[in-house]
Scaffold this motif. Structure first.
Motif, short mmCIF file in Angstrom:
data_model
loop_
_atom_site.label_atom_id
_atom_site.label_comp_id
_atom_site.label_asym_id
_atom_site.label_seq_id
_atom_site.Cartn_x
_atom_site.Cartn_y
_atom_site.Cartn_z
N ASN A 268 11.17 5.08 4.24
CA ASN A 268 11.77 5.67 5.44
C ASN A 268 12.84 4.75 6.04
O ASN A 268 13.88 5.21 6.49
N SER B 139 0.87 -1.17 0.00
CA SER B 139 0.00 0.00 0.00
C SER B 139 0.91 1.23 0.00
O SER B 139 2.12 1.13 0.21
N GLU B 140 0.34 2.38 -0.19
CA GLU B 140 1.13 3.62 -0.17
C GLU B 140 1.75 3.84 1.21
O GLU B 140 2.89 4.27 1.31
N LYS B 141 1.01 3.49 2.25
CA LYS B 141 1.52 3.66 3.61
C LYS B 141 2.71 2.72 3.84
O LYS B 141 3.72 3.12 4.42
N GLU B 142 2.58 1.45 3.41
CA GLU B 142 3.68 0.50 3.56
C GLU B 142 4.90 0.93 2.75
O GLU B 142 6.03 0.81 3.21
N LEU C 132 5.71 3.99 1.98
CA LEU C 132 6.30 5.14 2.67
C LEU C 132 7.15 4.67 3.86
O LEU C 132 8.27 5.15 4.06
N ASN C 133 6.64 3.71 4.62
CA ASN C 133 7.41 3.16 5.74
C ASN C 133 8.68 2.48 5.25
O ASN C 133 9.75 2.63 5.84
#
Length: 151
Positions: A97, A88-91, A93-94
């Motif tokens: 990072n 996902s976009e959140k994964e 991004l993590n």
């Protein structure tokens, strides 16, 4: 009888695995020795410089290898395992990072290493060190390519 065969097979596999690990370790040690000789020659280290330089360099190199093996390998597993396409976009991004943090750790490690070297080597030798490392790695890679791609 089956148990005996299984034990025999297990012993063979254990022996082959141990032999492979020993060969890998021997090759790594040989490469490390060649690298030490190459860098010592390229930097023209005197005995006093070498005595101070190599413990710092080896500690840096070990920590750098540990970081790369520990973190970078897990990243590559995700790339090669097809996980990237499923993120996902959140994964993502993590994950990005985490990659940035690892790169920052490597940068800080090299920065600290250079600071430590400034008290031992002249600045020109520190610059030559980077060139010597790059040249050695390039030559090593070329030898590997030549060995695996005979013409």
């Amino acid at each position: 009888m089956k148990t005996k065969n299984l034990l025999y097979l297990f012993f063979i596999l254990l022996t082959v695995n141990s032999f492979s690990q020993n060969r890998f370790k021997e090759k790594r040690e040989k490469i490390k020795a060649l690298k030490v000789a190459y860098i010592t020659d390229e930097l023209k280290l005197n005995s006093d410089e070498a005595a101070k330089f190599w413990p710092i360099y080896n500690a840096f190199d070990d920590k750098q290898r540990e970081l790369k093996q520990e973190k970078m390998r897990s990243y590559m597993d995700r790339f090669n395992g097809g996980e990237v396409e499923k993120m996902s976009e959140k994964e993502a991004l993590n994950f990005l990072n985490q990659m940035e943090n690892t790169e920052e750790e490597l940068f800080q490690l090299r920065k600290k290493f250079i600071i430590n070297l400034k008290g031992i080597l002249a600045p020109i030798k520190i610059i030559k060190l980077k060139k010597a490392e790059d040249d050695f790695n390039r030559k090593l890679l070329q030898q590997y390519r030549d060995k695996n791609n005979p013409k």
